[in-house]
Design a protein around this motif. Structure first.
Motif, PDB file in Angstrom:
ATOM      1  N   ILE A   1       0.830  -1.206   0.000  1.00 56.66           N
ATOM      2  CA  ILE A   1       0.000   0.000   0.000  1.00 56.66           C
ATOM      3  C   ILE A   1       0.865   1.255   0.000  1.00 56.66           C
TER       4      ILE A   1
ATOM      5  N   GLY B   1     -12.822  -1.386   4.687  1.00 57.45           N
ATOM      6  CA  GLY B   1     -11.378  -1.293   4.472  1.00 57.45           C
ATOM      7  C   GLY B   1     -10.926  -2.159   3.310  1.00 57.45           C
TER       8      GLY B   1
ATOM      9  N   LEU C   1     -11.716  -0.467   0.134  1.00 56.04           N
ATOM     10  CA  LEU C   1     -10.758   0.614  -0.097  1.00 56.04           C
ATOM     11  C   LEU C   1      -9.433   0.058  -0.610  1.00 56.04           C
ATOM     12  N   LEU C   2      -9.010  -1.064  -0.038  1.00 57.81           N
ATOM     13  CA  LEU C   2      -7.777  -1.708  -0.496  1.00 57.81           C
ATOM     14  C   LEU C   2      -7.917  -2.191  -1.936  1.00 57.81           C
TER      15      LEU C   2
ATOM     16  N   SER D   1      -7.635   0.688  -4.208  1.00 50.02           N
ATOM     17  CA  SER D   1      -6.234   1.071  -4.299  1.00 50.02           C
ATOM     18  C   SER D   1      -5.460   0.131  -5.208  1.00 50.02           C
TER      19      SER D   1
ATOM     20  N   GLU E   1      -2.513   5.255  -2.832  1.00 49.75           N
ATOM     21  CA  GLU E   1      -3.282   6.303  -2.190  1.00 49.75           C
ATOM     22  C   GLU E   1      -3.652   7.383  -3.190  1.00 49.75           C
TER      23      GLU E   1
ATOM     24  N   ALA F   1      -6.199   4.022   3.149  1.00 50.19           N
ATOM     25  CA  ALA F   1      -6.003   2.580   2.953  1.00 50.19           C
ATOM     26  C   ALA F   1      -4.986   2.024   3.945  1.00 50.19           C
ATOM     27  N   THR F   2      -3.893   2.750   4.154  1.00 55.25           N
ATOM     28  CA  THR F   2      -2.874   2.312   5.107  1.00 55.25           C
ATOM     29  C   THR F   2      -3.432   2.278   6.521  1.00 55.25           C
TER      30      THR F   2
ATOM     31  N   SER G   1      -6.591   2.065   7.599  1.00 57.12           N
ATOM     32  CA  SER G   1      -7.588   1.019   7.818  1.00 57.12           C
ATOM     33  C   SER G   1      -6.942  -0.355   7.897  1.00 57.12           C
ATOM     34  N   THR G   2      -5.898  -0.582   7.110  1.00 50.55           N
ATOM     35  CA  THR G   2      -5.194  -1.867   7.146  1.00 50.55           C
ATOM     36  C   THR G   2      -4.553  -2.102   8.502  1.00 50.55           C
TER      37      THR G   2
ATOM     38  N   ALA H   1      -6.804  -7.843  -0.335  1.00 47.19           N
ATOM     39  CA  ALA H   1      -8.050  -7.104  -0.131  1.00 47.19           C
ATOM     40  C   ALA H   1      -9.249  -8.045  -0.146  1.00 47.19           C
TER      41      ALA H   1
END
Length: 210
Positions: free
Chosen positions: A12, A74, A77-78, A81, A92, A127-128, A130-131, A193
């Motif tokens: 990410i 999340g 979102l990943l 991305s 991002e 993204a970062t 939430s991961t 993801a």
């Protein structure tokens, strides 16, 4: 030791893909100013990851958000991305040309670009964050949580090395090399993801587990 969180974060954050932005924002800086920018960016990236790992779950509890819902969101979102990365774009969201010009104006006024926009949102965006929160919830004890925070140190070191060697790396890889690396990391991120979303959906809808 589970290295999946580290692989996900590296995919990410993808510091090599941010090298062109680093070169752009630090254009005209002295060597000392560039070194300072490298250090501040790396430290800030670590602090963001550490804060999400240590306090992310509490923030979710405060807003009454279930982890399963956060995992699905999340994961989506990943996946978004990863699709950007498969098109050779950084994971991002990146600023538009107008925002780039605004960032340059801020830098000219003396504002540091190390934190915004280089670290947030270029390196450690939604993204970062939430991961890190998702993997922090999976930690079964303080030791595993400390390992996740330690991965933040690894991310910071990789970021520092990439930024410190920005111009040589850009010359060696070239635009094609950076695009190939971004697509490869995007493919890995897409698989991760789907796994995150599947776990969240399994919690929300137990019947899906069969």
């Amino acid at each position: 030791m589970d290295f999946k969180p580290l692989i996900t974060l590296l995919a990410i954050v993808n510091p090599p893909a941010i090298i062109p932005f680093f070169i752009y924002y630090t254009h005209g800086m002295t060597g000392e100013q560039r070194r300072h920018t490298v250090v501040v960016s790396a430290v800030t990236a670590f602090l963001v990851i550490a804060a999400c790992a240590l306090f992310g779950i509490r923030i979710l509890e405060f807003f009454g958000i279930s982890l399963a819902s956060f995992q699905v969101g999340g994961g989506m979102l990943l996946l978004t991305s990863s699709l950007n990365m498969l098109n050779a774009k950084p994971a991002e969201a990146k600023p538009s040309s107008n925002e780039l010009e605004a960032g340059a104006e801020k830098a000219a006024m003396g504002d540091s670009v190390a934190v915004v926009p280089l670290t947030i949102p270029l390196l450690t965006g939604p993204a970062t964050m939430s991961t890190v929160v998702i993997y922090a919830e999976r930690a079964r004890n303080a030791f595993e949580l400390s390992i996740l925070v330690g991965y933040g140190v690894v991310i910071a070191l990789v970021t520092a090395v990439c930024f410190a060697l920005a111009e040589p790396i850009a010359r060696i890889l070239g635009k094609t090399g950076i695009n190939v690396l971004t697509r490869l990391m995007g493919l890995i991120l897409a698989a991760l993801a789907v796994e995150v979303m599947a776990e969240g959906l399994g919690k929300l809808f137990p019947t899906l587990r069969g």
